[in-house]
Scaffold this motif. Structure first.
Motif, PDB file in Angstrom:
ATOM      1  N   THR A  23      -5.216   2.265  -3.133  1.00  0.00           N
ATOM      2  CA  THR A  23      -3.720   2.328  -2.659  1.00  0.00           C
ATOM      3  C   THR A  23      -2.595   0.703  -2.931  1.00  0.00           C
ATOM      4  O   THR A  23      -1.679   1.228  -2.678  1.00  0.00           O
ATOM      5  CB  THR A  23      -3.618   3.201  -1.914  1.00  0.00           C
ATOM      6  OG1 THR A  23      -4.086   2.761  -0.752  1.00  0.00           O
ATOM      7  CG2 THR A  23      -3.829   4.647  -1.868  1.00  0.00           C
ATOM      8  N   CYS A  29       0.475  -1.564   0.020  1.00  0.00           N
ATOM      9  CA  CYS A  29       0.112   0.553  -0.420  1.00  0.00           C
ATOM     10  C   CYS A  29       0.821   1.357  -0.322  1.00  0.00           C
ATOM     11  O   CYS A  29       2.264   1.049   0.765  1.00  0.00           O
ATOM     12  CB  CYS A  29      -0.982   0.287   1.337  1.00  0.00           C
ATOM     13  SG  CYS A  29      -2.003   1.365   1.010  1.00  0.00           S
ATOM     14  N   CYS A  69      -1.681   5.314   6.026  1.00  0.00           N
ATOM     15  CA  CYS A  69      -1.930   3.547   6.352  1.00  0.00           C
ATOM     16  C   CYS A  69      -1.023   2.850   7.215  1.00  0.00           C
ATOM     17  O   CYS A  69       0.658   2.880   7.340  1.00  0.00           O
ATOM     18  CB  CYS A  69      -2.055   3.151   5.080  1.00  0.00           C
ATOM     19  SG  CYS A  69      -2.671   0.811   4.842  1.00  0.00           S
ATOM     20  N   CYS A  98      -6.595  -1.433  -0.335  1.00  0.00           N
ATOM     21  CA  CYS A  98      -6.185  -1.562   0.686  1.00  0.00           C
ATOM     22  C   CYS A  98      -6.947  -2.302   2.141  1.00  0.00           C
ATOM     23  O   CYS A  98      -7.411  -1.521   2.290  1.00  0.00           O
ATOM     24  CB  CYS A  98      -5.329  -0.282   1.449  1.00  0.00           C
ATOM     25  SG  CYS A  98      -4.567  -1.058   2.858  1.00  0.00           S
ATOM     26  N   ASP A 146      -6.369  -2.418   4.666  1.00  0.00           N
ATOM     27  CA  ASP A 146      -6.640  -1.794   5.923  1.00  0.00           C
ATOM     28  C   ASP A 146      -6.539   0.044   5.933  1.00  0.00           C
ATOM     29  O   ASP A 146      -7.420   0.001   7.004  1.00  0.00           O
ATOM     30  CB  ASP A 146      -5.184  -2.121   6.139  1.00  0.00           C
ATOM     31  CG  ASP A 146      -4.284  -1.599   8.039  1.00  0.00           C
ATOM     32  OD1 ASP A 146      -5.468  -2.273   8.580  1.00  0.00           O
ATOM     33  OD2 ASP A 146      -3.234  -1.291   8.039  1.00  0.00           O
ATOM     34  N   CYS A 147      -6.827   0.770   4.911  1.00  0.00           N
ATOM     35  CA  CYS A 147      -6.867   1.708   4.548  1.00  0.00           C
ATOM     36  C   CYS A 147      -8.060   2.263   4.083  1.00  0.00           C
ATOM     37  O   CYS A 147      -9.027   3.283   3.843  1.00  0.00           O
ATOM     38  CB  CYS A 147      -5.369   3.389   4.836  1.00  0.00           C
ATOM     39  SG  CYS A 147      -5.835   2.842   2.633  1.00  0.00           S
TER      40      CYS A 147
HETATM   41 ZN    ZN Z   1      -3.091   0.684   2.935  1.00  0.00          ZN
END
Ligand code: ZN
Length: 234
Positions: free
Chosen positions: A148, A107, A112, A141, A143-144
């Motif tokens: 990205t 990412c 992030c 992503c 996670d975020c």
């Molecule tokens: Zn991310």
């Protein structure tokens, strides 16, 4: 029948062994051990053989059907253990592994956590087709939640029948596996596909077909030829 008398005699002897007498079904046992000794315990083969009154083909058929049931059970177990597998994975990598296609990438969102830690993160694609250029991706992503993920370094197929083809491959690689991963080379384009693994024996009819097929296989044919040499009728 001869075998029943034989059995009775043995019983009457009260466990005394006749040294000259060959063990019961010695030749059949030898053949069975050769054929499936590496997958079934000898004691179990002996038990099955006695239950089938020395009918080798019946034992083989039983073993085949047992193995197929095991296959089904094993694939179920995989689903049960997938949670444990995920936990183990999370210790060293970011993201989750899920059935189907999983891609591991980086990412580039500076905010992030996965990006800050400079850890590659797993993105689950699932059971579908996907094509991408390894260093020009635009994946979300986990996670975020931003698009990205711009580069992919690894692909992992989990519980899938899959195919993978890089732009420098002549033919796609096809297989099915519980868990297998491939390094994704930078700058190449890839085509990936994953489907759920089909159940090994859908029904009795299918099982019967498979048993018949197995009975006609070269291994069984050789076994029968060998048995006939010893004048055992199959
Ligand atoms: Zn991310």
């Amino acid at each position: 029948t001869y075998h029943n008398e034989h059995f009775m005699n043995k019983k009457l002897l009260g466990g005394m062994q006749n040294e000259i007498e060959k063990p019961k079904y010695a030749m059949e046992m030898k053949a069975l051990i050769r054929l499936c000794g590496n997958i079934i315990e000898e004691d179990e083969l002996k038990k099955q053989l006695e239950q089938s009154n020395g009918n080798v083909s019946q034992v083989v058929e039983k073993i085949i059907s047992k193995l197929m049931n095991q296959n089904i059970k094993e694939s179920k177990e995989i689903e049960y253990t997938s949670d444990k597998f995920k936990r183990e994975k999370e210790k060293v990598e970011v993201g989750e592994i899920k059935p189907g296609i999983n891609l591991q990438g980086y990412c580039i969102n500076e905010k992030c956590l996965a990006s800050k830690a400079k850890l590659p993160i797993w993105i689950n694609i699932g059971f579908k087709n996907i094509s991408f250029i390894s260093d020009k991706t635009c994946l979300i992503c986990p996670d975020c939640k931003l698009s990205t993920i711009t580069s992919i370094i690894k692909a992992l197929f989990y519980n899938s029948e899959y195919s993978i083809r890089a732009s420098d491959d002549l033919l796609p690689l096809k297989d099915n596996n519980y868990q297998v991963s491939y390094t994704i080379k930078s700058g190449l384009s890839y085509e990936l596909n994953a489907n759920k693994i089909r159940q090994h024996a859908k029904n009795i009819e299918d099982l019967r077909e498979r048993s018949e097929y197995a009975m006609n296989s070269i291994e069984i044919k050789n076994l029968i030829i060998e048995l006939q040499r010893y004048e055992i009728t199959v």
